[in-house]
Enzyme design. Structure first.
Site, PDB file in Angstrom:
ATOM      1  N   ASP A   1      -4.649 -11.982  -1.460  1.00  0.00           N
ATOM      2  CA  ASP A   1      -3.192 -12.137  -1.506  1.00  0.00           C
ATOM      3  C   ASP A   1      -2.767 -13.021  -2.681  1.00  0.00           C
ATOM      4  OD1 ASP A   1      -3.245 -10.667   0.805  1.00  0.00           O
ATOM      5  OD2 ASP A   1      -2.804 -12.344   2.143  1.00  0.00           O
TER       6      ASP A   1
ATOM      7  N   GLU B   1      -8.992 -12.457   2.728  1.00  0.00           N
ATOM      8  CA  GLU B   1      -7.597 -12.021   2.778  1.00  0.00           C
ATOM      9  C   GLU B   1      -6.728 -12.913   1.888  1.00  0.00           C
ATOM     10  OE1 GLU B   1      -5.846  -9.448   4.813  1.00  0.00           O
ATOM     11  OE2 GLU B   1      -4.539 -10.065   3.184  1.00  0.00           O
TER      12      GLU B   1
ATOM     13  N   ASP C   1       7.252   8.948  -6.389  1.00  0.00           N
ATOM     14  CA  ASP C   1       6.994   9.608  -5.118  1.00  0.00           C
ATOM     15  C   ASP C   1       5.520  10.017  -5.039  1.00  0.00           C
ATOM     16  OD1 ASP C   1       7.443  10.789  -2.707  1.00  0.00           O
ATOM     17  OD2 ASP C   1       8.519  12.539  -3.493  1.00  0.00           O
TER      18      ASP C   1
ATOM     19  N   GLY D   1       9.881  13.173  -1.439  1.00  0.00           N
ATOM     20  CA  GLY D   1      10.818  12.258  -0.793  1.00  0.00           C
ATOM     21  C   GLY D   1      10.064  11.358   0.174  1.00  0.00           C
TER      22      GLY D   1
ATOM     23  N   SER E   1      -3.464  -4.582   3.032  1.00  0.00           N
ATOM     24  CA  SER E   1      -3.460  -6.018   2.738  1.00  0.00           C
ATOM     25  C   SER E   1      -3.306  -6.280   1.255  1.00  0.00           C
ATOM     26  CB  SER E   1      -4.796  -6.630   3.150  1.00  0.00           C
ATOM     27  OG  SER E   1      -4.713  -7.207   4.393  1.00  0.00           O
TER      28      SER E   1
END
Ligand SMILES: *[C@@H]1O[C@H](CO)[C@@H](O)[C@H](O)[C@H]1NC(C)=O
Ligand SMILES: *[C@@H]1O[C@H](CO)[C@@H](O)[C@H](O)[C@H]1NC(C)=O
Ligand SMILES: *[C@@H]1O[C@H](CO)[C@@H](O)[C@H](O)[C@H]1NC(C)=O
Ligand SMILES: *[C@@H]1O[C@H](CO)[C@@H](O)[C@H](O)[C@H]1NC(C)=O
Ligand SMILES: *[C@@H]1O[C@H](CO)[C@@H](O)[C@H](O)[C@H]1NC(C)=O
Ligand SMILES: *[C@@H]1O[C@H](CO)[C@@H](O)[C@H](O)[C@H]1NC(C)=O
Ligand SMILES: *[C@@H]1O[C@H](CO)[C@@H](O)[C@H](O)[C@H]1NC(C)=O
Ligand SMILES: *[C@@H]1O[C@H](CO)[C@@H](O)[C@H](O)[C@H]1NC(C)=O
Ligand SMILES: *[C@@H]1O[C@H](CO)[C@@H](O)[C@H](O)[C@H]1NC(C)=O
Ligand SMILES: *[C@@H]1O[C@H](CO)[C@@H](O)[C@H](O)[C@H]1NC(C)=O
Ligand SMILES: *[C@@H]1O[C@H](CO)[C@@H](O)[C@H](O)[C@H]1NC(C)=O
Ligand SMILES: *[C@@H]1O[C@H](CO)[C@@H](O)[C@H](O)[C@H]1NC(C)=O
Length: 600
Positions: free
Chosen positions: A300, A296, A558, A577, A516
């Site tokens: 990150d 993780e 979008d 939207g 994540s």
């Protein structure tokens, strides 16, 4: 930094005496919180009386609505105060409890011979911590603590399902934890084995045009790298290194960022960054053991820093839930680490302008008072000009179980009714929550499912009224009626790529995914936007949502395909939207920059 306090002589005395007898006024206890025994936790017996716990007593913030007003004003691009963020001191003044509350709590603690010097408290006094043995906590809270073991992973914690407070201080305390807190802030990533088992995606040798019109290398459809994201999200130009702009990435649960993995990643994907480094802060016993790289944290740091390079990065490693040995006198404070991080950051005089966190848990496992305390803390950071990004979770509308077929989606209100299970902190209205997409052109991620839905704790904030009511009115009448709370804060707000990102982990290149990944990716774009604003002499962006829902959406792409399966349903659908799968969409840095440089 919140280092566990040493046991003071006073408290040691209490440990053996544990028979202070408070006056009647303090003994008429009234229940403060009571919950159903939580699913998957097995009660394995009474907690040892001499086990120490670090009680955190949260006091009400009577002027919080004032702080919220400031937060919304300084975050609203149409308001004259846009960008006029508050100082640490002003924020602390606004969250200060009343004198009566502080006095009442002080007198209550004194009844148990707990003096001010035995306590630690925040600068604004909105919380007090005191380290006490279970035997004393049981008297103070009129409760019985038990040792609980998690049926799946064997984790052991000390908690209770109900506690009380004297009538005289009921209104002066928001809540006391750890008591009924069974939440565990899980990492939002799919495991590497799942990635390796995933079907191959056919390579594309040419280029692909994305929905926004950017041209992306064909390989990006099967493997996402930093250059893929730059092409896809229209990231152009060169950030400055010297304007004080920073990005922070939060790590928990003994998951450590690895320096060498970052260098390997840079060598392959961001060669100009080789040799650059990040700083780190160890909070509450957190470590950074280089022999134990964490997937993780590696994810990150590598995408958060790689995409925002040369923005300076800081890694927060917060300890706080190590393995617990029930018979040792004081091995752990048996506390959950999330607020420890917040307490540290709120007390820091300088905080990175952008912070990403890829952890969360089912909202219903987080006691309401705890969720409110944390969410209000995020509002404080927002008011000070910090953009907070959180991943939306990987289990669609369901509980934290990745495989939708294994989800149970039981309400924990005693009825076992089936409901969609929202996530916290994703459901906090003062943070920006990031869902996941895959492929190019982008669709909602579907190998696991982009978390999305509606809070049962927090009402819908006005900044998303229009977007969410439009979405709700487009749902056929009765869709999922009773499964979700249409008046709740709706999430995610935005989304970004969350599958097949190529990281370096423990020396090897590995594909990885999950929201994540989406959160640090979106955060990196925000950091680059902050960089542009700061270089232009403007304020950093701070709390993003009022800006995103009013003008920022024009700089987002979008996403209109896909849904977020869970709880035996296909979940919500994407739509034109805002939708409860991918929010307003994925970033277009160039367009966002143009919009944001015209704002005051
Ligand atoms: C709350 O704000 C009001 C008005 O701004 C002020 O009079 C009052 O003292 C504040 N309360 C606290 C506890 O700071
Ligand atoms: C906050 O920071 C100040 C200055 O660094 C320090 O003296 C104080 O102990 C800190 N407070 C908490 C609650 O950590
Ligand atoms: C893509 O490249 C592979 C190997 O380089 C080749 O076998 C394949 O024919 C190419 N496909 C296309 C559509 O050009
Ligand atoms: C990208 O991958 C998706 C999913 O594997 C596939 O459906 C799509 O055809 C691919 N797009 C291109 C342009 O290769
Ligand atoms: C901008 O960065 C690129 C590499 O990303 C580099 O080739 C180029 O020289 C840089 N331009 C300036 C003006 O620094
Ligand atoms: C980054 O910092 C760590 C800790 O200070 C150090 O061990 C490592 O060698 C540094 N890496 C580089 C590339 O400077
Ligand atoms: C770091 O991790 C290694 C490997 O798990 C372990 O042997 C070592 O004790 C750890 N170091 C510290 C300081 O915890
Ligand atoms: C429990 O939750 C379900 C689903 O939201 C709801 O229908 C039911 O009324 C609730 N029951 C109680 C006792 O709160
Ligand atoms: C809910 O489920 C739990 C765990 O399976 C069970 O112990 C309990 O009796 C159930 N409650 C109801 C009202 O069905
Ligand atoms: C629905 O959300 C509102 C806040 O918007 C809350 O007050 C209410 O209790 C929630 N209902 C349920 C059943 O959780
Ligand atoms: C749903 O019901 C409301 C009134 O109850 C009505 O105004 C609306 O048109 C209906 N929507 C659909 C899609 O049928
Ligand atoms: C990328 O951003 C630039 C502005 O920096 C804009 O002119 C261009 O149209 C954008 N490209 C796309 C495909 O949106």
């Amino acid at each position: 930094m919140l280092v566990a306090r040493r046991i003071t002589p006073v408290l040691l005395a209490l440990l053996t005496v544990a028979s202070a007898s408070p006056s009647a006024r303090w003994t008429t206890s009234k229940v403060k919180d009571s919950i159903e025994p939580p699913r998957n936790w097995i009660n394995i017996g009474e907690a040892p009386a001499n086990h120490f716990i670090n009680l955190r007593i949260a006091l009400p913030q009577p002027n919080f609505s004032e702080l919220e007003r400031h937060l919304y004003e300084v975050s609203d691009p149409t308001h004259e105060r846009y960008g006029s963020h508050l100082s640490k001191e002003t924020v602390e003044e606004l969250v200060k409890p009343s004198e009566e509350s502080m006095d009442a709590v002080g007198r209550w603690l004194e009844e148990y011979n707990i003096q001010e010097k035995d306590c630690k408290k925040s600068e604004s006094s909105d919380w007090v911590r005191v380290r006490v043995p279970v035997a004393l906590a049981e008297k103070m809270l009129n409760t019985k603590y038990y040792t609980w073991k998690h049926a799946v992973d064997g984790e052991i914690i000390v908690r209770t399902t109900s506690y009380g407070l004297p009538e005289a201080i009921h209104g002066h305390v928001l809540g006391v934890q750890p008591t009924t807190m069974f939440g565990r802030f899980n990492k939002h990533r799919s495991s590497i084995s799942i990635i390796k088992d995933a079907p191959e995606v056919s390579a594309n040798n040419g280029t692909i045009t994305s929905a926004s019109g950017t041209v992306v290398d064909g390989s990006c459809n099967s493997t996402i790298t930093v250059s893929c994201l730059k092409e896809l999200y229209n990231v152009t130009g060169n950030a400055s290194t010297t304007n004080g702009n920073m990005i922070g990435l939060a790590g928990y649960l003994e998951d450590y960022a690895n320096f060498q993995d970052l260098q390997d990643f840079y060598a392959e994907q961001v060669p100009e960054a080789v040799g650059s480094n990040f700083s780190y802060v160890l909070i509450n016993g957190g470590q950074l053991n280089q022999s134990e790289p964490g997937e993780e944290s590696d994810l990150d740091m590598q995408f958060g820093l790689g995409l925002s390079y040369p923005t300076k990065g800081v890694f927060y490693s917060t300890g706080g839930s190590p393995p617990f040995t029930p018979d040792a006198i004081t091995t752990t404070d048996s506390n959950e680490p999330y607020l420890d991080w917040l307490d540290y950051v709120l007390n820091a005089s300088s905080v990175p302008q952008t912070i990403s966190t890829s952890y969360g848990d089912d909202e219903q496992t987080v006691p309401y008072d705890y969720a409110v305390a944390a969410c209000n803390g995020f509002a404080q950071l927002g008011a000070r000009g910090v953009s907070l990004l959180f991943s939306s979770g990987d289990s669609g509308v369901g509980d934290g179980i990745l495989d939708p077929k294994e989800q149970t989606c039981f309400s924990n209100n005693g009825t076992n009714a089936t409901i969609f299970i929202p996530e916290f902190p994703a459901s906090c209205p003062y943070v920006t929550t990031v869902g996941g997409t895959q492929s190019i052109p982008e669709v909602a991620v579907s190998r696991f499912f982009s978390g999305g839905g509606f809070s049962n704790y927090f009402a819908r904030p006005s900044y998303q009224d229009d977007a969410v009511t439009t979405y709700l009115s487009s749902l056929p009448n009765g869709t999922y009626a009773g499964l979700y709370n249409a008046s709740g804060r709706a999430y995610p707000d935005v989304s970004a790529q969350g599958d097949r990102l190529r990281i370096f982990f423990d020396g090897d290149a590995t594909p990885i995914g999950g929201t994540s990944a989406s959160s640090p990716v979106f955060a990196a774009v925000v950091a680059l936007l902050n960089n542009e604003r700061i270089d232009a002499g403007l304020s950093p962006l701070g709390f993003l949502n009022p800006m995103l829902y009013s003008v920022g959406f024009k700089g987002l792409t979008d996403i209109t395909e896909g849904h977020n399966t869970g709880c035996g349903t296909t979940g919500f659908n994407t739509s034109e939207g805002w939708d409860a799968v991918t929010g307003l969409g994925t970033p277009n840095f160039g367009l966002l920059k143009d919009i944001l440089l015209t704002l005051p």
